[in-house]
Design a protein around this motif. Structure first.
Motif, PDB file in Angstrom:
ATOM      1  N   THR A  27      -4.865  11.529  10.386  1.00  0.00           N
ATOM      2  CA  THR A  27      -4.149  12.269  11.662  1.00  0.00           C
ATOM      3  C   THR A  27      -3.995   9.955  12.574  1.00  0.00           C
ATOM      4  O   THR A  27      -2.786   9.759  13.002  1.00  0.00           O
ATOM      5  CB  THR A  27      -5.042  13.090  12.584  1.00  0.00           C
ATOM      6  OG1 THR A  27      -4.714  13.485  11.096  1.00  0.00           O
ATOM      7  CG2 THR A  27      -4.328  12.657  14.206  1.00  0.00           C
ATOM      8  N   LYS A  28      -4.741   9.465  13.072  1.00  0.00           N
ATOM      9  CA  LYS A  28      -5.429   8.204  13.218  1.00  0.00           C
ATOM     10  C   LYS A  28      -4.157   6.944  12.663  1.00  0.00           C
ATOM     11  O   LYS A  28      -3.488   6.760  13.399  1.00  0.00           O
ATOM     12  CB  LYS A  28      -6.457   7.940  13.082  1.00  0.00           C
ATOM     13  CG  LYS A  28      -7.718   8.312  14.111  1.00  0.00           C
ATOM     14  CD  LYS A  28      -8.675   7.934  14.273  1.00  0.00           C
ATOM     15  CE  LYS A  28      -9.858   8.253  15.059  1.00  0.00           C
ATOM     16  NZ  LYS A  28     -11.755   7.495  14.862  1.00  0.00           N
ATOM     17  N   ALA A  29      -4.428   7.213  11.293  1.00  0.00           N
ATOM     18  CA  ALA A  29      -3.447   6.360  10.902  1.00  0.00           C
ATOM     19  C   ALA A  29      -2.043   6.995  11.058  1.00  0.00           C
ATOM     20  O   ALA A  29      -0.793   5.894  11.072  1.00  0.00           O
ATOM     21  CB  ALA A  29      -3.661   6.257   8.635  1.00  0.00           C
ATOM     22  N   LEU A  30      -1.223   7.680  10.697  1.00  0.00           N
ATOM     23  CA  LEU A  30      -0.190   8.550  11.485  1.00  0.00           C
ATOM     24  C   LEU A  30       0.306   7.993  12.917  1.00  0.00           C
ATOM     25  O   LEU A  30       1.720   7.584  12.806  1.00  0.00           O
ATOM     26  CB  LEU A  30       0.057   9.334  10.334  1.00  0.00           C
ATOM     27  CG  LEU A  30       0.623  10.235   9.454  1.00  0.00           C
ATOM     28  CD1 LEU A  30       0.102  11.889   9.132  1.00  0.00           C
ATOM     29  CD2 LEU A  30       1.702   9.473   8.594  1.00  0.00           C
ATOM     30  N   GLN A  48       4.644  -1.246   7.641  1.00  0.00           N
ATOM     31  CA  GLN A  48       3.088  -0.426   7.764  1.00  0.00           C
ATOM     32  C   GLN A  48       2.601   0.323   6.493  1.00  0.00           C
ATOM     33  O   GLN A  48       4.051   0.982   5.843  1.00  0.00           O
ATOM     34  CB  GLN A  48       3.016   0.128   9.015  1.00  0.00           C
ATOM     35  CG  GLN A  48       3.073  -1.097  10.289  1.00  0.00           C
ATOM     36  CD  GLN A  48       2.788  -0.332  11.132  1.00  0.00           C
ATOM     37  OE1 GLN A  48       3.643   1.112  11.903  1.00  0.00           O
ATOM     38  NE2 GLN A  48       2.496  -0.601  12.403  1.00  0.00           N
ATOM     39  N   VAL A  49       1.065   0.182   5.964  1.00  0.00           N
ATOM     40  CA  VAL A  49       0.924   0.793   5.005  1.00  0.00           C
ATOM     41  C   VAL A  49      -0.297   1.486   4.306  1.00  0.00           C
ATOM     42  O   VAL A  49      -1.886   1.339   5.522  1.00  0.00           O
ATOM     43  CB  VAL A  49       0.734   0.070   3.726  1.00  0.00           C
ATOM     44  CG1 VAL A  49       0.232   0.111   2.492  1.00  0.00           C
ATOM     45  CG2 VAL A  49       1.928  -1.075   3.434  1.00  0.00           C
ATOM     46  N   ILE A  50      -0.612   3.125   4.662  1.00  0.00           N
ATOM     47  CA  ILE A  50      -1.492   3.326   4.780  1.00  0.00           C
ATOM     48  C   ILE A  50      -2.350   3.044   4.065  1.00  0.00           C
ATOM     49  O   ILE A  50      -2.305   3.642   3.294  1.00  0.00           O
ATOM     50  CB  ILE A  50      -1.571   5.206   5.264  1.00  0.00           C
ATOM     51  CG1 ILE A  50      -0.445   5.590   7.222  1.00  0.00           C
ATOM     52  CG2 ILE A  50      -2.587   5.881   5.732  1.00  0.00           C
ATOM     53  CD1 ILE A  50       0.254   6.956   7.361  1.00  0.00           C
ATOM     54  N   SER A 105       4.408   3.164   8.847  1.00  0.00           N
ATOM     55  CA  SER A 105       4.373   3.821   7.849  1.00  0.00           C
ATOM     56  C   SER A 105       5.112   4.178   6.840  1.00  0.00           C
ATOM     57  O   SER A 105       6.077   4.588   7.226  1.00  0.00           O
ATOM     58  CB  SER A 105       3.040   3.973   7.512  1.00  0.00           C
ATOM     59  OG  SER A 105       3.178   5.573   7.387  1.00  0.00           O
ATOM     60  N   SER A 106       5.306   3.859   4.897  1.00  0.00           N
ATOM     61  CA  SER A 106       5.747   3.933   4.388  1.00  0.00           C
ATOM     62  C   SER A 106       5.753   6.034   4.322  1.00  0.00           C
ATOM     63  O   SER A 106       6.720   6.145   4.131  1.00  0.00           O
ATOM     64  CB  SER A 106       6.119   3.715   2.519  1.00  0.00           C
ATOM     65  OG  SER A 106       4.451   3.620   2.693  1.00  0.00           O
TER      66      SER A 106
END
Length: 313
Positions: free
Chosen positions: A73-76, A64-66, A82-83
């Motif tokens: 916060t949501k992305a993590l 995954q990539v952010i 994610s990288s």
């Protein structure tokens, strides 16, 4: 020495990141290993394209990539593979000595606090930048974007954090600490900088020289420049724009060339239990290479350990 690098972070990733990592293998010592984190197929393809057959660059898959515009916060939370998340996981478990990314700045800051945690005793970690001096040296400025609104106690700690960083990263003995303000006099400033001045003045652990003004940014008056993240970020972006304007006008000067973001490569996150560096979103291979050098210097000097030891005392 092991350094993790987010291969998918930045506007020109993964191409520029991989190329920058390969540049670094030519200038860093042979003991340094670089772990490229991201889509392994893309990374291996780029390594093959550049004809790399060495063993110092290793690939760690992250599915995954952010994105640059995602909520940190949501992305993590929603992208545990994610990288950036994988990189911080490696840093937290001490599989690597440092982690770098030119990706989502917010995710890097939040990830640092969530994974490796902030040093006990530090109120808020800082994002630092290095400021060139006309005399040829460098100063450190903090904060440059992590905390827009600071309390006086946080600014005082920035003076302490910056002093330790200046000693070990810039090799400055007894660094001079200045508080960025709108006048040199002690009574000048806001409801934040006035009490911050008093705290810094009373702090016996630092060499506080008082207020400094914007015109003192590039002289030898201070080695550590303390300011809130809003002010620091404006100053940082202004310096970058000066370089861009001069470059467009084909004007070159050794001093102003040091305003180029590529020269240092990144901003260290100071005050967390690990060595982490955030690069510019538009990082070129040269910037990536220099970011790795900065991360290596932080790891070599045990910067995170130095801060932990100071604040535990």
């Amino acid at each position: 020495m092991k350094i993790a690098l987010d291969a998918m972070g930045g506007d020109f990733a993964p191409d520029a990141v991989v190329e920058g990592a390969l540049l670094a293998t030519k200038t860093l010592t042979d003991e340094v290993e670089i772990f490229l984190i991201g889509d392994e197929d893309q990374i291996h393809s780029l390594l093959q394209k550049h004809g790399y057959t060495g063993s110092r660059v290793k690939v760690v898959h992250a599915s995954q990539v952010i994105g640059m515009g995602e909520h940190p916060t949501k992305a993590l939370t929603q992208k545990p593979d994610s990288s950036i998340a994988v990189g911080y996981g490696m840093l937290a478990t001490k599989k690597v000595d440092a982690f770098c990314s030119a990706g989502n700045t917010g995710a890097m800051l939040v990830g640092a606090v969530f994974s490796v945690k902030q040093v006990e005793g530090i109120l808020r970690p800082a994002l630092a930048s290095f400021v060139p001096k006309v005399s040829g040296g460098m100063a450190i400025m903090l904060d440059v974007g992590a905390i827009a609104d600071c309390k006086p106690e946080i600014l005082e700690q920035f003076g302490e954090i910056g002093s330790i960083c200046a000693q070990y990263l810039l090799d400055i003995k007894n660094p001079k600490v200045g508080l960025m303000n709108l006048g040199e006099e002690e009574g000048k400033g806001t409801m934040v900088t006035q009490p911050a001045y008093k705290l810094l003045k009373e702090n016996k652990g630092i060499n506080f020289i008082g207020n400094i003004e914007g015109r003192d940014l590039f002289n030898d008056k201070a080695d550590v420049i303390v300011c809130d993240g809003f002010t620091g970020n404006v100053v940082l972006k202004l310096a970058e724009s000066i370089y861009d304007i001069l470059h467009e006008k084909k004007i070159t000067d050794p001093f102003f060339d040091r305003f180029n973001y590529e020269a240092v490569g990144g901003s260290p996150i100071l005050g967390v239990n690990g060595n982490a560096v955030i690069g510019h979103g538009v990082s070129s291979p040269t910037a990536i290479c220099n970011m790795l050098h900065l991360a290596n210097k932080m790891a070599e000097t045990h910067m995170a350990d130095k801060l932990r030891k100071y604040f535990s005392a």
